[in-house]
Scaffold this active site. Structure first.
Site, PDB file in Angstrom:
ATOM      1  N   HIS A 287     -12.646 -13.125  -5.495  1.00  0.00           N
ATOM      2  CA  HIS A 287     -11.684 -12.139  -6.033  1.00  0.00           C
ATOM      3  C   HIS A 287     -11.722 -12.090  -7.571  1.00  0.00           C
ATOM      4  O   HIS A 287     -10.693 -12.256  -8.230  1.00  0.00           O
ATOM      5  CB  HIS A 287     -10.257 -12.451  -5.543  1.00  0.00           C
ATOM      6  CG  HIS A 287      -9.371 -11.241  -5.581  1.00  0.00           C
ATOM      7  ND1 HIS A 287      -8.333 -11.066  -4.710  1.00  0.00           N
ATOM      8  CD2 HIS A 287      -9.363 -10.130  -6.379  1.00  0.00           C
ATOM      9  CE1 HIS A 287      -7.720  -9.919  -4.968  1.00  0.00           C
ATOM     10  NE2 HIS A 287      -8.337  -9.340  -5.973  1.00  0.00           N
TER      11      HIS A 287
ATOM     12  N   GLU B 212      -7.051 -15.626   1.312  1.00  0.00           N
ATOM     13  CA  GLU B 212      -7.752 -16.211   0.168  1.00  0.00           C
ATOM     14  C   GLU B 212      -7.105 -17.545  -0.182  1.00  0.00           C
ATOM     15  O   GLU B 212      -5.874 -17.662  -0.136  1.00  0.00           O
ATOM     16  CB  GLU B 212      -7.679 -15.260  -1.033  1.00  0.00           C
ATOM     17  CG  GLU B 212      -8.442 -13.966  -0.768  1.00  0.00           C
ATOM     18  CD  GLU B 212      -8.322 -12.928  -1.883  1.00  0.00           C
ATOM     19  OE1 GLU B 212      -7.662 -13.198  -2.905  1.00  0.00           O
ATOM     20  OE2 GLU B 212      -8.905 -11.833  -1.717  1.00  0.00           O
TER      21      GLU B 212
HETATM   22  P1  NAI Z   1      -5.893   3.685  -7.093  1.00  0.00           P
HETATM   23  O1  NAI Z   1      -4.553   3.616  -6.523  1.00  0.00           O
HETATM   24  O2  NAI Z   1      -6.119   4.362  -8.398  1.00  0.00           O
HETATM   25  O3  NAI Z   1      -6.880   4.358  -6.031  1.00  0.00           O
HETATM   26  C1  NAI Z   1      -6.801   4.177  -4.666  1.00  0.00           C
HETATM   27  C2  NAI Z   1      -7.240   5.463  -4.011  1.00  0.00           C
HETATM   28  O4  NAI Z   1      -7.436   5.245  -2.636  1.00  0.00           O
HETATM   29  C3  NAI Z   1      -6.192   6.554  -4.116  1.00  0.00           C
HETATM   30  O5  NAI Z   1      -6.787   7.724  -4.668  1.00  0.00           O
HETATM   31  C4  NAI Z   1      -5.726   6.775  -2.681  1.00  0.00           C
HETATM   32  O6  NAI Z   1      -5.355   8.099  -2.422  1.00  0.00           O
HETATM   33  C5  NAI Z   1      -6.953   6.375  -1.922  1.00  0.00           C
HETATM   34  N1  NAI Z   1      -6.715   5.975  -0.544  1.00  0.00           N
HETATM   35  C6  NAI Z   1      -5.749   5.175  -0.052  1.00  0.00           C
HETATM   36  N2  NAI Z   1      -5.920   4.994   1.262  1.00  0.00           N
HETATM   37  C7  NAI Z   1      -7.005   5.693   1.626  1.00  0.00           C
HETATM   38  C8  NAI Z   1      -7.683   5.883   2.844  1.00  0.00           C
HETATM   39  N3  NAI Z   1      -7.249   5.299   3.946  1.00  0.00           N
HETATM   40  N4  NAI Z   1      -8.760   6.673   2.839  1.00  0.00           N
HETATM   41  C9  NAI Z   1      -9.207   7.262   1.706  1.00  0.00           C
HETATM   42  N5  NAI Z   1      -8.598   7.120   0.521  1.00  0.00           N
HETATM   43  C10 NAI Z   1      -7.523   6.334   0.477  1.00  0.00           C
HETATM   44  O7  NAI Z   1      -6.407   2.176  -7.163  1.00  0.00           O
HETATM   45  P2  NAI Z   1      -7.565   1.564  -8.059  1.00  0.00           P
HETATM   46  O8  NAI Z   1      -7.047   1.109  -9.347  1.00  0.00           O
HETATM   47  O9  NAI Z   1      -8.726   2.468  -8.040  1.00  0.00           O
HETATM   48  O10 NAI Z   1      -7.906   0.243  -7.202  1.00  0.00           O
HETATM   49  C11 NAI Z   1      -8.561   0.361  -5.950  1.00  0.00           C
HETATM   50  C12 NAI Z   1      -8.477  -0.958  -5.201  1.00  0.00           C
HETATM   51  O11 NAI Z   1      -9.143  -1.997  -5.935  1.00  0.00           O
HETATM   52  C13 NAI Z   1      -7.057  -1.449  -4.980  1.00  0.00           C
HETATM   53  O12 NAI Z   1      -6.933  -1.907  -3.661  1.00  0.00           O
HETATM   54  C14 NAI Z   1      -6.925  -2.621  -5.931  1.00  0.00           C
HETATM   55  O13 NAI Z   1      -6.002  -3.573  -5.455  1.00  0.00           O
HETATM   56  C15 NAI Z   1      -8.335  -3.156  -5.925  1.00  0.00           C
HETATM   57  N6  NAI Z   1      -8.686  -3.952  -7.121  1.00  0.00           N
HETATM   58  C16 NAI Z   1      -9.458  -5.067  -6.930  1.00  0.00           C
HETATM   59  C17 NAI Z   1      -9.817  -5.866  -8.006  1.00  0.00           C
HETATM   60  C18 NAI Z   1     -10.652  -7.059  -7.807  1.00  0.00           C
HETATM   61  O14 NAI Z   1     -10.571  -8.000  -8.584  1.00  0.00           O
HETATM   62  N7  NAI Z   1     -11.514  -7.078  -6.813  1.00  0.00           N
HETATM   63  C19 NAI Z   1      -9.362  -5.564  -9.367  1.00  0.00           C
HETATM   64  C20 NAI Z   1      -8.656  -4.304  -9.453  1.00  0.00           C
HETATM   65  C21 NAI Z   1      -8.315  -3.551  -8.366  1.00  0.00           C
END
Ligand code: NAI
Length: 630
Positions: free
Chosen positions: A513, A490
């Site tokens: 993003h 990015e």
């Molecule tokens: P979280 O940590 O609560 O949830 C992630 C989930 O993914 C966990 O339950 C984990 O067990 C699961 N996981 C990890 N690897 C996996 C795989 N290979 N297969 C299946 N499940 C898997 O995180 P949250 O808060 O829900 O955020 C999710 C994503 O969104 C993160 O990568 C975060 O960086 C991103 N994000 C992006 C934003 C944006 O501006 N686009 C803003 C906020 C978060």
């Protein structure tokens, strides 16, 4: 033995946060048609008196005539004043009780409302030096005792002279008349109290500035109720964190400094030296070198989601707790994902682009409702679960896959593997975290398993999707629409061009993003992170810490809390308890949690203990940090 010291404390804007006459005006003039003009006049007369244009007695007389107070107004006034006692006075009740005989309240206000407020703190009625009302037979205030020196100019000095206190006299107040006591030679020191108001002319004359009573007690070694005056805790907030965070930290009494941008490593190494609390966003790099210079740092707040910018290992080894805002922008991401899947299912991106070129292409071909479609969520964490709930309320059928065991919300169906989701879903949305092993989680093989015409969303992390493979499957028609918010590379600033193989593809939404970037999310973050940091400072609670073992602690009552952070090696708890046992200290409660690097032990002990044990506890091998909360 009580010291031969006397504490002379002002009432208005010192003991209480307000001027009692302002509160009285609100009550006594409540329904008065001239309320506002009279309030203005009262202010003008106060100033005339202060500037010496009229005598203090005349100013008092004229103000009372305008305010028309009555006996019946007093209970309400007292209640209101009790509710606005200065915060640092509230938390130092013990001081008033311990030095009861030596504490005087001095005021040009009136005993009738001062006494009930200060009495609750243990101030003796005989030590309240203030004016007294005169009432007529109907209970109306008809005047005041004009033989009382406090109703005249220089009243505070006169009263103190008559008292002739046999020891050192310390005056604490926010007004010039308080300083005059010192000026007349009747006090040893004058402390300008600035918790509620700060008057330049008064601060200039003061021997010390006391931003709170804590500071006064600390300077004079009289503090019993608090560990360390909060105004001596330096907070540095970088990168324009939300103003709500700055306000919260200031309201807590910390000495807060803000800076609108990130600092370089060099600059931060210098600035961090006296800082106890550091707040950053994503651009400030907290390296191990920065941490080496951080002599007083207790806690870092990352006002964002990611914490890659912080060397967490070094922070942990230094005993510095790190907090972030893991779900403050969850809802924002979910709303965007919902909007995008609807827009993509209707082919709006291409239709809108054509309209801008003057093309009217009205057709229902390839347009669908989301209702009844299968949404496959990969990663069922904070964001995945929220999306699950909102998508169901739109009538979608939710399937999900997560590597961890998760509770299915609503009617969502858990899938055993990725393949199961990929093969069934009409819309696929990625919400996994950014761990390395998730690199190219969705590549050629996975796209090949998807249904033809699938809508694909990635608002999680850029490296999770193989962009070349996505491009291929958009062009071969498997992916009918896609929205991507995050990219393997990015641009570092808005000036850099965005270069990516997805540019120019059909029915493809690209966004920079901004999934979590809303003003609401910023405000949520601004509130969440200071809350966590203050919990840690005030109670030792580490719930949601990124690098410390998570402990949620009960509030401390009638005990001292010893907080011990150490390398995670066996036997430390036993050594702590040995020191306490050897010194006959009674443990009221104890909590221990470890992670792979450190151990975190909280011990609540009864109030009496020998101060030597602090040195002994600090001397235990492998101790990283030790602090006490009172
Ligand atoms: P979280 O940590 O609560 O949830 C992630 C989930 O993914 C966990 O339950 C984990 O067990 C699961 N996981 C990890 N690897 C996996 C795989 N290979 N297969 C299946 N499940 C898997 O995180 P949250 O808060 O829900 O955020 C999710 C994503 O969104 C993160 O990568 C975060 O960086 C991103 N994000 C992006 C934003 C944006 O501006 N686009 C803003 C906020 C978060």
């Amino acid at each position: 033995m009580k010291p031969n010291k006397y504490f002379v404390i002002d009432f208005d804007s010192t003991f209480t946060k307000v001027e009692a006459f302002d509160v009285l005006a609100e009550i006594s003039l409540n329904d008065h048609p001239e309320k506002e003009t009279r309030k203005e006049l009262v202010k003008e007369i106060t100033n005339l008196g202060m500037n010496g244009n009229i005598s203090f007695r005349e100013s008092l007389q004229r103000r009372l005539e305008l305010l028309e107070p009555h006996q019946k107004h007093l209970p309400q006034l007292v209640e209101k004043l009790k509710a606005v006692v200065s915060e640092s006075f509230k938390r130092n009740r013990e001081f008033f009780q311990t030095y009861q005989e030596n504490i005087y309240i001095i005021s040009n206000g009136f005993k009738e409302f001062i006494e009930p407020v200060v009495k609750e703190y243990g101030v003796l009625p005989k030590n309240i030096l203030a004016n007294e009302f005169r009432f007529d037979s109907q209970g109306k205030v008809s005047g005041f005792d004009d033989t009382n020196p406090l109703s005249a100019n220089n009243g505070k000095v006169e009263v103190l002279k008559r008292l002739s206190l046999p020891g050192d006299v310390y005056v604490i107040g926010d007004g010039y008349t308080d300083y005059e006591i010192k000026h007349s030679g009747l006090a040893n020191k004058f402390y300008a109290f600035t918790e509620n108001v700060e008057r330049e002319a008064v601060v200039e004359k003061a021997d010390h500035i006391a931003p709170s009573l804590d500071e006064f007690l600390y300077l004079n070694k009289l503090n019993t109720a608090i560990s360390y005056p909060k105004n001596r805790i330096n907070v540095l907030l970088l990168e324009n964190v939300h103003p709500v965070a700055v306000e919260m930290m200031k309201a807590e009494g910390f000495n807060v400094e803000t800076y609108p941008a990130a600092l370089t490593e060099e600059e931060l190494c210098e600035r961090i030296k006296n800082v106890s609390v550091l707040g950053i966003r994503s651009k400030t790099q907290v390296t191990s070198r920065v941490l080496e210079n951080a002599n007083r740092l207790m806690v870092i707040g990352a006002f964002c989601i990611g914490t890659n910018q912080i060397d967490l290992k070094a922070a942990t080894q230094k005993g510095v707790a790190v907090f972030n805002a893991p779900f403050s922008n969850t809802r924002s991401v979910v709303e965007l994902a919902i909007a995008e899947m609807i827009v993509l299912m209707r082919g709006i991106v291409d239709k809108s682009n054509k309209m801008h070129q003057g093309v009217w292409d009205k057709s229902a071909k390839g347009s669908f409702e989301v209702r009844g479609k299968k949404l496959g969520i990969i990663g069922y964490g904070n964001i995945g679960t929220q999306l699950s709930v909102l998508a169901e309320s739109l009538g979608m059928k939710v399937l999900y896959y997560d590597t961890e065991e998760k509770l299915s919300l609503g009617n969502a169906t858990k899938c055993k593997g990725l393949r199961e989701v990929l093969q069934q879903a009409d819309v696929i949305s990625l919400h996994v975290d950014g761990r390395d092993s998730n690199t190219n989680l969705i590549g050629e093989r996975e796209f090949a398993q998807m249904k033809k015409g699938v809508i694909f969303l990635n608002l999680s992390r850029g490296h999770v999707v193989d962009i070349e493979a996505l491009r291929k499957y958009i062009l071969n028609g498997t992916v009918a629409g896609c929205a991507v918010d995050v990219f393997p590379y990015e641009p570092v600033s808005n000036d850099e061009e965005f270069v990516n193989a997805l540019r120019g593809l059909p029915n493809t939404i690209l966004s920079p993003h901004i999934g979590g970037s809303t003003l609401e999310a910023q405000e949520n973050i601004g509130q969440f992170v200071p809350g966590k940091m203050m919990d840690y400072i005030n109670s030792g609670s580490t719930s949601n810490s990124v690098n410390f073992p998570n402990l949620t602690l009960p509030t401390l009552e009638n005990a001292h809390r010893l907080i011990h952070i150490h390398d995670n090696v066996p036997g430390i708890l036993a050594r702590i308890n040995q020191v306490l046992a050897d010194n006959g200290v009674n443990i009221v409660g104890q909590y221990l949690k470890t992670n792979e690097h450190i151990g975190y032990v909280i011990t609540d002990v009864n109030k009496l203990y020998d101060k030597d044990i602090v040195t002994k506890l600090r001397a235990i091998d492998h101790t990283i940090k030790f602090r006490i909360l009172y």
